[in-house]
Design a protein around this motif. Structure first.
Motif, mmCIF file in Angstrom:
data_model
loop_
_atom_site.group_PDB
_atom_site.id
_atom_site.type_symbol
_atom_site.label_atom_id
_atom_site.label_comp_id
_atom_site.label_asym_id
_atom_site.label_seq_id
_atom_site.Cartn_x
_atom_site.Cartn_y
_atom_site.Cartn_z
ATOM 1 N N GLN A 127 16.761 7.005 10.536
ATOM 2 C CA GLN A 127 15.911 8.188 10.543
ATOM 3 C C GLN A 127 14.425 7.850 10.601
ATOM 4 O O GLN A 127 13.665 8.479 11.325
ATOM 5 C CB GLN A 127 16.188 9.039 9.287
ATOM 6 C CG GLN A 127 17.631 9.480 9.151
ATOM 7 C CD GLN A 127 18.091 10.302 10.336
ATOM 8 O OE1 GLN A 127 17.416 11.249 10.755
ATOM 9 N NE2 GLN A 127 19.255 9.942 10.880
ATOM 10 N N GLU A 128 13.992 6.883 9.828
ATOM 11 C CA GLU A 128 12.579 6.538 9.757
ATOM 12 C C GLU A 128 12.416 5.020 9.774
ATOM 13 O O GLU A 128 13.257 4.297 9.236
ATOM 14 C CB GLU A 128 11.949 7.099 8.471
ATOM 15 C CG GLU A 128 11.916 8.619 8.399
ATOM 16 C CD GLU A 128 10.905 9.224 9.365
ATOM 17 O OE1 GLU A 128 10.011 8.472 9.832
ATOM 18 O OE2 GLU A 128 11.021 10.422 9.653
ATOM 19 N N PRO A 129 11.347 4.523 10.375
ATOM 20 C CA PRO A 129 11.090 3.076 10.332
ATOM 21 C C PRO A 129 10.729 2.644 8.910
ATOM 22 O O PRO A 129 10.291 3.448 8.090
ATOM 23 C CB PRO A 129 9.910 2.889 11.292
ATOM 24 C CG PRO A 129 9.227 4.225 11.308
ATOM 25 C CD PRO A 129 10.320 5.246 11.147
ATOM 26 N N ALA A 130 10.887 1.370 8.640
ATOM 27 C CA ALA A 130 10.559 0.841 7.316
ATOM 28 C C ALA A 130 9.064 1.023 7.029
ATOM 29 O O ALA A 130 8.225 0.902 7.925
ATOM 30 C CB ALA A 130 10.929 -0.630 7.236
ATOM 31 N N LEU A 131 8.731 1.290 5.778
ATOM 32 C CA LEU A 131 7.349 1.561 5.406
ATOM 33 C C LEU A 131 6.463 0.332 5.592
ATOM 34 O O LEU A 131 5.336 0.433 6.065
ATOM 35 C CB LEU A 131 7.285 2.044 3.948
ATOM 36 C CG LEU A 131 5.916 2.500 3.438
ATOM 37 C CD1 LEU A 131 5.382 3.660 4.274
ATOM 38 C CD2 LEU A 131 6.005 2.912 1.972
ATOM 39 N N GLY A 132 6.935 -0.835 5.233
ATOM 40 C CA GLY A 132 6.159 -2.054 5.399
ATOM 41 C C GLY A 132 5.210 -2.306 4.230
ATOM 42 O O GLY A 132 4.958 -1.428 3.399
ATOM 43 N N LEU A 133 4.657 -3.515 4.203
ATOM 44 C CA LEU A 133 3.788 -3.922 3.110
ATOM 45 C C LEU A 133 2.499 -3.104 3.081
ATOM 46 O O LEU A 133 2.055 -2.655 2.006
ATOM 47 C CB LEU A 133 3.454 -5.407 3.236
ATOM 48 C CG LEU A 133 2.503 -5.978 2.166
ATOM 49 C CD1 LEU A 133 3.116 -5.828 0.780
ATOM 50 C CD2 LEU A 133 2.195 -7.443 2.466
ATOM 51 N N ALA A 134 1.874 -2.889 4.236
ATOM 52 C CA ALA A 134 0.598 -2.166 4.279
ATOM 53 C C ALA A 134 0.758 -0.740 3.774
ATOM 54 O O ALA A 134 -0.058 -0.246 2.980
ATOM 55 C CB ALA A 134 0.051 -2.164 5.706
ATOM 56 N N GLY A 135 1.819 -0.068 4.199
ATOM 57 C CA GLY A 135 2.051 1.302 3.740
ATOM 58 C C GLY A 135 2.358 1.363 2.261
ATOM 59 O O GLY A 135 1.915 2.277 1.560
ATOM 60 N N THR A 136 3.097 0.381 1.745
ATOM 61 C CA THR A 136 3.420 0.341 0.318
ATOM 62 C C THR A 136 2.164 0.147 -0.514
ATOM 63 O O THR A 136 1.951 0.830 -1.525
ATOM 64 C CB THR A 136 4.417 -0.793 0.034
ATOM 65 O OG1 THR A 136 5.604 -0.581 0.805
ATOM 66 C CG2 THR A 136 4.779 -0.828 -1.447
ATOM 67 N N VAL A 137 1.303 -0.801 -0.103
ATOM 68 C CA VAL A 137 0.065 -1.060 -0.845
ATOM 69 C C VAL A 137 -0.849 0.158 -0.792
ATOM 70 O O VAL A 137 -1.479 0.527 -1.798
ATOM 71 C CB VAL A 137 -0.642 -2.301 -0.272
ATOM 72 C CG1 VAL A 137 -2.021 -2.466 -0.903
ATOM 73 C CG2 VAL A 137 0.203 -3.546 -0.507
ATOM 74 N N ALA A 138 -0.942 0.810 0.354
ATOM 75 C CA ALA A 138 -1.800 1.990 0.480
ATOM 76 C C ALA A 138 -1.324 3.114 -0.447
ATOM 77 O O ALA A 138 -2.139 3.778 -1.104
ATOM 78 C CB ALA A 138 -1.819 2.474 1.930
ATOM 79 N N THR A 139 -0.029 3.324 -0.504
ATOM 80 C CA THR A 139 0.517 4.345 -1.405
ATOM 81 C C THR A 139 0.224 4.011 -2.861
ATOM 82 O O THR A 139 -0.155 4.889 -3.654
ATOM 83 C CB THR A 139 2.034 4.470 -1.198
ATOM 84 O OG1 THR A 139 2.304 4.781 0.177
ATOM 85 C CG2 THR A 139 2.614 5.564 -2.081
ATOM 86 N N LEU A 140 0.382 2.742 -3.224
ATOM 87 C CA LEU A 140 0.102 2.311 -4.593
ATOM 88 C C LEU A 140 -1.363 2.515 -4.950
ATOM 89 O O LEU A 140 -1.693 2.994 -6.046
ATOM 90 C CB LEU A 140 0.482 0.837 -4.751
ATOM 91 C CG LEU A 140 0.198 0.199 -6.121
ATOM 92 C CD1 LEU A 140 0.995 0.908 -7.214
ATOM 93 C CD2 LEU A 140 0.529 -1.288 -6.104
ATOM 94 N N VAL A 141 -2.266 2.170 -4.034
ATOM 95 C CA VAL A 141 -3.698 2.323 -4.285
ATOM 96 C C VAL A 141 -4.058 3.792 -4.481
ATOM 97 O O VAL A 141 -4.836 4.152 -5.378
ATOM 98 C CB VAL A 141 -4.512 1.714 -3.128
ATOM 99 C CG1 VAL A 141 -5.991 2.095 -3.249
ATOM 100 C CG2 VAL A 141 -4.368 0.199 -3.114
ATOM 101 N N LEU A 142 -3.496 4.672 -3.659
ATOM 102 C CA LEU A 142 -3.763 6.105 -3.805
ATOM 103 C C LEU A 142 -3.263 6.626 -5.154
ATOM 104 O O LEU A 142 -3.941 7.427 -5.815
ATOM 105 C CB LEU A 142 -3.103 6.876 -2.662
ATOM 106 C CG LEU A 142 -3.743 6.735 -1.279
ATOM 107 C CD1 LEU A 142 -2.914 7.466 -0.222
ATOM 108 C CD2 LEU A 142 -5.169 7.288 -1.304
ATOM 109 N N ALA A 143 -2.080 6.185 -5.572
ATOM 110 C CA ALA A 143 -1.537 6.626 -6.860
ATOM 111 C C ALA A 143 -2.411 6.157 -8.015
ATOM 112 O O ALA A 143 -2.718 6.923 -8.937
ATOM 113 C CB ALA A 143 -0.102 6.118 -7.029
ATOM 114 N N VAL A 144 -2.832 4.893 -7.989
ATOM 115 C CA VAL A 144 -3.676 4.358 -9.055
ATOM 116 C C VAL A 144 -5.032 5.062 -9.066
ATOM 117 O O VAL A 144 -5.552 5.416 -10.139
ATOM 118 C CB VAL A 144 -3.861 2.832 -8.868
ATOM 119 C CG1 VAL A 144 -4.903 2.294 -9.849
ATOM 120 C CG2 VAL A 144 -2.535 2.114 -9.077
#
Length: 233
Positions: free
Chosen positions: A178-195
């Protein structure tokens, strides 16, 4: 740290009524504590120590200004994530209801059940003020409802994450198509936004707390003087 004197703890009649907890008779911290006293009180046994070390939510300002609104918001802080996180599960159960095993119902993890049980128990403890209501003064430091509902909330979060991982494992092949893997860059960006979001919330409440002691009418007059006058009468 050894040369510092730990803050004095107060009885229930020595603090403003807004800070009273049903069935909790002792172990209260001074409402006008300094920043140093607040830090030191985290390392002594008060009726809030277990809560501080299990879960910290910056709601002190709202508690001072509007206790009723504060309780509503604290309840919503648990209710909204529970409903939001479980909407996919409820939708899935609704589709599968009465359709046997053809809808993937057998893939539901037992962690879903444990999570729902902990969530209901958390709400019950938060609203009922048990067991301290049955034995005032017996559970001031260990075992009162505020501590128990924090522990149940943490356990509920654990089981929820276990259920999510189980669902992802059982549906990994479908999710990959259904969706491509998020990848390291997307994971780090999501974490930074949450923090960053959490830090903004903490900064906003901290700024409000710094202004609260001089403006809040509930803290005027000194709780110890009121308690002394009550004893003399």
């Amino acid at each position: 740290m050894l040369s510092l004197k730990l803050p004095q703890l107060l009885q229930v009649h020595q603090v403003p009524r807004v800070f009273w907890e049903d069935g909790i008779m002792s172990g209260y911290r001074r409402p006008t504590s300094s920043a140093l006293d607040c830090v030191l009180s985290s390392f002594q046994m008060t009726n809030e120590t277990v809560n501080i070390w299990t879960h910290f939510v910056p709601t002190c300002f709202l508690e001072l200004e509007s206790p009723g609104l504060s309780k509503v918001l604290r309840t919503a802080a648990f209710t909204y994530p529970f409903l939001f996180d479980n909407l996919p599960l409820f939708y899935r159960l609704g589709l599968c209801w009465g359709r046997g095993h053809s809808c993937g119902q057998e893939a539901l993890s037992t962690s879903h059940g444990y999570h729902l049980f902990c969530a209901l128990l958390t709400g019950f403890l938060f609203a009922s003020h048990l067991p301290e209501r049955l034995a005032p003064g017996r559970f001031d430091y260990i075992g009162h409802s505020h501590q128990l509902f924090h522990i149940c909330a943490v356990l509920g979060t654990h089981f929820q994450l276990e259920a999510v991982l189980a669902d992802m494992g059982s549906r990994r092949a479908w999710l990959a198509t259904q969706e491509p893997a998020l990848g390291l860059a997307g994971t780090v960006a999501t974490l930074v936004l949450a923090v960053a979001g959490n830090l903004l919330i903490i900064a906003a409440f901290t700024a409000s707390l710094l202004r609260a002691p001089g403006t809040c009418p509930l803290l005027q007059g000194g709780p110890l003087e009121g308690g002394t006058q009550a004893k003399q009468q």
